[in-house]
Design an enzyme around this catalytic site. Structure first.
Site, PDB file in Angstrom:
ATOM      1  N   LEU A 166     -16.450 -19.111  47.246  1.00  0.00           N
ATOM      2  CA  LEU A 166     -17.419 -19.030  46.153  1.00  0.00           C
ATOM      3  C   LEU A 166     -18.531 -17.920  46.785  1.00  0.00           C
ATOM      4  CD1 LEU A 166     -18.727 -22.621  45.997  1.00  0.00           C
ATOM      5  CD2 LEU A 166     -17.592 -21.557  44.096  1.00  0.00           C
ATOM      6  N   ASP A 167     -18.891 -17.279  45.633  1.00  0.00           N
ATOM      7  CA  ASP A 167     -19.737 -15.956  45.883  1.00  0.00           C
ATOM      8  C   ASP A 167     -20.889 -16.458  46.718  1.00  0.00           C
ATOM      9  OD1 ASP A 167     -17.737 -14.389  44.748  1.00  0.00           O
ATOM     10  OD2 ASP A 167     -18.999 -14.510  42.816  1.00  0.00           O
ATOM     11  N   MET A 168     -21.510 -15.480  47.303  1.00  0.00           N
ATOM     12  CA  MET A 168     -22.970 -15.808  48.121  1.00  0.00           C
ATOM     13  C   MET A 168     -23.764 -16.284  47.335  1.00  0.00           C
ATOM     14  SD  MET A 168     -24.999 -13.362  50.746  1.00  0.00           S
ATOM     15  CE  MET A 168     -26.045 -13.831  51.896  1.00  0.00           C
ATOM     16  N   THR A 170     -23.194 -18.210  44.338  1.00  0.00           N
ATOM     17  CA  THR A 170     -22.704 -19.277  43.704  1.00  0.00           C
ATOM     18  C   THR A 170     -22.792 -20.504  44.654  1.00  0.00           C
ATOM     19  OG1 THR A 170     -21.136 -17.946  42.819  1.00  0.00           O
ATOM     20  CG2 THR A 170     -20.492 -20.164  42.800  1.00  0.00           C
TER      21      THR A 170
END
Length: 304
Positions: A166-168, A170
């Site tokens: 998961l992106d930072m 997200t």
């Protein structure tokens, strides 16, 4: 822009009521569970005659030889790709001799050591649900010193690896496992495990535009497969959109919505396969029951 809420992902409004609790229920838009995997009968003489080493192991009642990289991943040492790098660096030995190829076939990890430490036999696979907050990287360490999920995880948790990323910025459900081979299987696009997200985006979009995503699309030379998308509700020029996909390419949800002219200002993963975020608090961890994990793995065609 709608002011951010104080904690946790927003609940879905409408006749459907609040979102379902954490567990092993089927995610919206996901496929029905597949029947248990059954080995096909040999279609030819070649198929009926396995590798000599494997045939000998079967005849003697020993475990079937497997690649050392796969065995070490199954034991939770690291992901298969990381293990291949460790072999290149000479960090993995067999009876004191450096292993030179990840294709080395072994029936067990007896005599295998990593950095001089013997590797224990693999324990049963464990799976955890983690509600990842925003502001944390999905990695073990960051050269720039930014916080990672391992800074947030409980100290008494066993060594775990994230399934996917998961992106930072997200938040939401991140699956963590002790089994590198299970991690790899879950991440393969061919496995087709659905992931569901809720995105709050600024701009204008219609339900018809979202339904066109069902056929997939290509953006900057990258092909994205089928996406099931629904417009949940709109407040001014902000709207909540639910999206279910099975490939999980890098930043897929954000790129697809940006392609439609939307600006994503909040993104939450709410489910991965049959596992749901539910009411799990931000930063909290919950282990999946062994029974539920075994049932799910059988549905993928691989018993634990």
């Amino acid at each position: 822009m709608e002011p951010p809420k104080k904690s946790g992902p927003p609940r879905r409004s409408g006749p459907g009521g609040p979102r379902r609790p954490t567990g092993t229920q089927t995610a919206p838009g996901s496929r029905p569970a597949r029947p248990p995997f059954r080995k096909a009968k040999p279609a030819s003489a070649k198929a009926a005659n396995p590798h000599p080493a494997r045939a000998a192991a079967a005849a003697s009642g020993k475990n079937e030889p497997q690649r050392i990289a796969k065995l070490l991943a199954r034991a939770g040492v690291a992901s298969r790709r990381e293990i291949e790098r460790m072999i290149e660096e000479g960090r993995i030995t067999l009876n004191g001799e450096a292993v030179t190829t990840p294709a080395t076939l072994l029936a067990s990890l007896h005599g295998v050591a990593v950095d001089g430490t013997p590797v224990a036999a693999p324990a049963p696979t464990r799976l955890f649900l983690f509600h990842k907050p925003t502001g944390f990287l999905t990695t073990e360490r960051d050269p720039r010193g930014r916080p990672t999920i391992y800074d947030k995880l409980p100290a008494d948790l066993p060594r775990v690896m994230p399934i996917g990323r998961l992106d930072m910025t997200t938040e939401g459900l991140l699956l963590l496992t002790t089994d590198g081979e299970f991690k790899r299987q879950m991440e393969l696009p061919s496995t087709g495990v659905p992931r569901t997200y809720r995105a709050r985006a600024f701009g204008e979009v219609s339900q018809n535009q979202l339904e066109d995503l069902f056929d997939g699309l290509e953006i900057d030379g990258i092909r994205y497969g089928r996406i099931e998308a629904n417009l949940e509700r709109r407040t001014g020029r902000n709207q909540w959109i639910e999206m279910t996909l099975t490939e999980g390419k890098n930043r897929e949800v954000r790129r697809v919505l940006e392609h439609l002219g939307l600006q994503v200002n909040r993104l939450i993963r709410t489910s991965y396969g049959p596992f749901h975020l539910g009411e799990l608090a931000s930063g909290a961890v919950e282990e999946v029951r062994q029974h539920d994990l075994i049932v799910f793995r059988k549905s993928l065609g691989k018993a634990s």
